[in-house]
Design a protein around this motif. Structure first.
Motif, short mmCIF file in Angstrom:
data_model
loop_
_atom_site.label_atom_id
_atom_site.label_comp_id
_atom_site.label_asym_id
_atom_site.label_seq_id
_atom_site.Cartn_x
_atom_site.Cartn_y
_atom_site.Cartn_z
N GLY A 207 0.76 -1.30 0.03
CA GLY A 207 -0.08 -0.19 -0.11
C GLY A 207 0.68 1.40 -0.02
N SER A 211 -2.01 4.40 4.20
CA SER A 211 -2.89 3.67 3.70
C SER A 211 -3.39 2.66 4.74
CB SER A 211 -2.41 2.84 2.31
OG SER A 211 -1.63 1.87 2.64
N LYS A 213 -1.34 0.10 6.16
CA LYS A 213 -0.46 -1.34 6.16
C LYS A 213 -0.29 -1.80 7.51
CE LYS A 213 3.04 0.41 3.80
NZ LYS A 213 2.54 1.77 3.78
N ASN A 310 1.72 0.36 -5.15
CA ASN A 310 0.52 0.97 -5.30
C ASN A 310 -0.39 -0.21 -5.97
OD1 ASN A 310 0.72 3.47 -4.43
ND2 ASN A 310 1.86 3.99 -6.39
N GLN A 348 -3.57 -5.77 -1.21
CA GLN A 348 -3.28 -4.43 -1.32
C GLN A 348 -4.44 -3.57 -0.84
OE1 GLN A 348 -0.98 -3.46 -3.56
NE2 GLN A 348 -1.58 -1.23 -3.02
N ILE A 349 -3.86 -2.60 -0.14
CA ILE A 349 -4.67 -1.60 0.70
C ILE A 349 -4.39 -0.30 0.20
CG2 ILE A 349 -3.17 -1.30 2.78
CD1 ILE A 349 -5.46 -1.29 4.58
N ALA A 350 -5.48 0.54 0.27
CA ALA A 350 -5.54 1.94 -0.21
C ALA A 350 -6.11 2.88 0.36
CB ALA A 350 -5.82 1.85 -1.79
N ARG A 357 -10.11 4.13 4.33
CA ARG A 357 -8.94 3.03 3.97
C ARG A 357 -9.70 1.62 3.52
NH1 ARG A 357 -6.99 6.60 7.25
NH2 ARG A 357 -5.00 7.51 7.19
#
Length: 435
Positions: A207, A211, A213, A310, A348-350, A357
């Motif tokens: 991330g 974000s 993580k 990303n 994947q975290i954003a 989030r």
């Protein structure tokens, strides 16, 4: 025509005089640690009397609060540190203080008197830690007693004046139930990730900055069975594991002579000699990526780490680049084979544009095809739009693909129902269409 007196400027001068006077009184009092707080009211009254400043009750109460923060705390930003809704504080010089609140950046009304005032607070943070910040050493990373991470940059590197960034330490870690309630992931995803952790899959959380993580890594670490020995390795200790058998390791910067530094890579290598069941690395950002991959490939299954990237595909590229930093010359294909055989899952975290989030992809590292690492999405966030309030609309859902490592989950006792991967939902929608 004579200039009109400026009450705020006069009050600012008084604050500076009071702070200096109170600091001198505290030094002369020679109080033992922890006794400054009870003595502060007496010293404040003593300082006002000695300076012979007549003040009305309202201004006196305001000055008391500000001087208490100034002398015993971290000055104007102390109320922000005390505010549970503030997750990050950014001081861009004396007149610009920003915070992150609920995922969004907001400019505050908090100000410092001048650059020297900001510098005093920076020195107050770093001095007790035995750290130095000056023209020869204009950047410093530090940690407040509560665990909050601090970065300070001063001139000549910081062109517009001293800058201070504080990422606050969450006193209470978020639970998986809270992440589900926030919409960061679904119940099915959480059930799947728990099975992956207990089944000792090697997992990378990917991330961008801020974000979430570390928060997600905390949640995943909570799934590790309590009878396993866990070694955590971080730049600044943030993980809050509840298991009993945990050894926490933290890096150390070199001293003023450039000696005595301990890196993440040093700690990863040392952890392998500590009989770990699990190695949890807060973040890989250098040559330690190679040591981590080799550990994953040589019997240390169930390792967890985070990386700045990303997308899952970017995470693979980033890992490849970091391995090259190790100084060991390997052909690109050999590095990719290491990655493909070591890493089982990328999460994947954003941070989305509305400040929320969210886990946007759970991706299996399926193997190699030619020179390329193959990836398969198991869950994915599909954005459908933005509502009138600016909230991102979308759905976290399974892709309908069962991962290749399912036999490992089943061998560990997890019989996940087909609905977790979307099969039941697909069948149900098909039946409704037939009707």
């Amino acid at each position: 025509m004579s200039a009109q007196p400026n009450p705020e400027r006069n009050l600012s001068r008084l604050e500076a005089r009071l702070a200096e006077h109170l600091n001198r009184l505290l030094e002369n009092a020679g109080l033992p640690p922890g006794q400054e707080e009870p003595a502060f009211a007496r010293l404040f009254a003593q300082a006002l009397e000695q300076l012979q400043v007549p003040l009305n009750r309202e201004i006196q109460q305001r000055l008391y609060r500000e001087m208490r923060n100034e002398v015993l705390g971290y000055g104007p930003i102390q109320p922000l540190l005390d505010d549970p809704e503030v997750s990050e504080i950014m001081v861009n010089g004396p007149k610009q203080v920003w915070v992150e609140r609920k995922g969004k950046l907001v400019k505050t009304k908090v100000t410092f008197r001048d650059d020297a005032h900001v510098m005093r607070i920076i020195q107050r943070i770093v001095a007790p830690l035995g750290r130095r910040i000056d023209e020869d050493n204009p950047m410093v990373d530090a940690r407040l007693p509560d665990g909050s991470r601090v970065n300070a940059v001063i001139p000549p590197v910081a062109i517009d004046g001293p800058s201070l960034t504080i990422r606050k330490f969450a006193k209470d870690k978020l639970s998986v139930e809270q992440l589900i309630a926030f919409g960061s992931l679904t119940h099915e995803m959480a059930e799947f990730l728990r099975a992956c952790v207990v089944s000792r899959l090697n997992i990378v959380v990917s991330g961008g900055t801020g974000s979430g993580k570390t928060t997600l890594l905390n949640v995943l670490s909570g799934f590790i069975p309590p009878d396993e020995r866990i070694i955590t390795i971080e730049d600044a200790a943030e993980l809050q594991l509840r298991q009993e058998h945990v050894v926490r390791l933290e890096t150390r910067p070199p001293n003023v002579e450039g000696k005595g530094g301990v890196t993440i890579r040093d700690l990863v290598r040392n952890a392998l000699r500590m009989r770990p069941d699990r190695i949890v690395v807060g973040e890989v950002r250098g040559g330690e990526a190679l040591d981590m991959l080799q550990a994953m490939n040589t019997g240390h299954d169930g390792s967890l780490t985070t990386i700045h990237a990303n997308s899952p595909r970017d995470a693979i590229s980033r890992l490849e680049t970091l391995v090259m930093f190790s100084g060991v010359e390997l052909p690109p294909k050999a590095i990719r084979q290491q990655i493909a055989s070591a890493v089982d899952l990328i999460i994947q975290i954003a941070r989305l544009r509305d400040g929320s989030r969210k886990v946007v992809a759970v991706t299996e590292v399926a193997g190699m095809e030619g020179d390329i690492v193959t990836l398969t999405d198991i869950f994915r966030f599909e954005q459908t739009g933005i509502d009138v309030e600016g909230k991102v609309l979308g759905e976290l859902k399974p892709t309908g693909i069962r991962p290749l490592f399912m036999p490992r989950l089943e061998a560990a006792g997890f019989k996940l129902p087909p609905q977790v991967f979307g099969f039941g939902e697909v069948d149900l929608r098909a039946k409704k269409r037939r009707r």
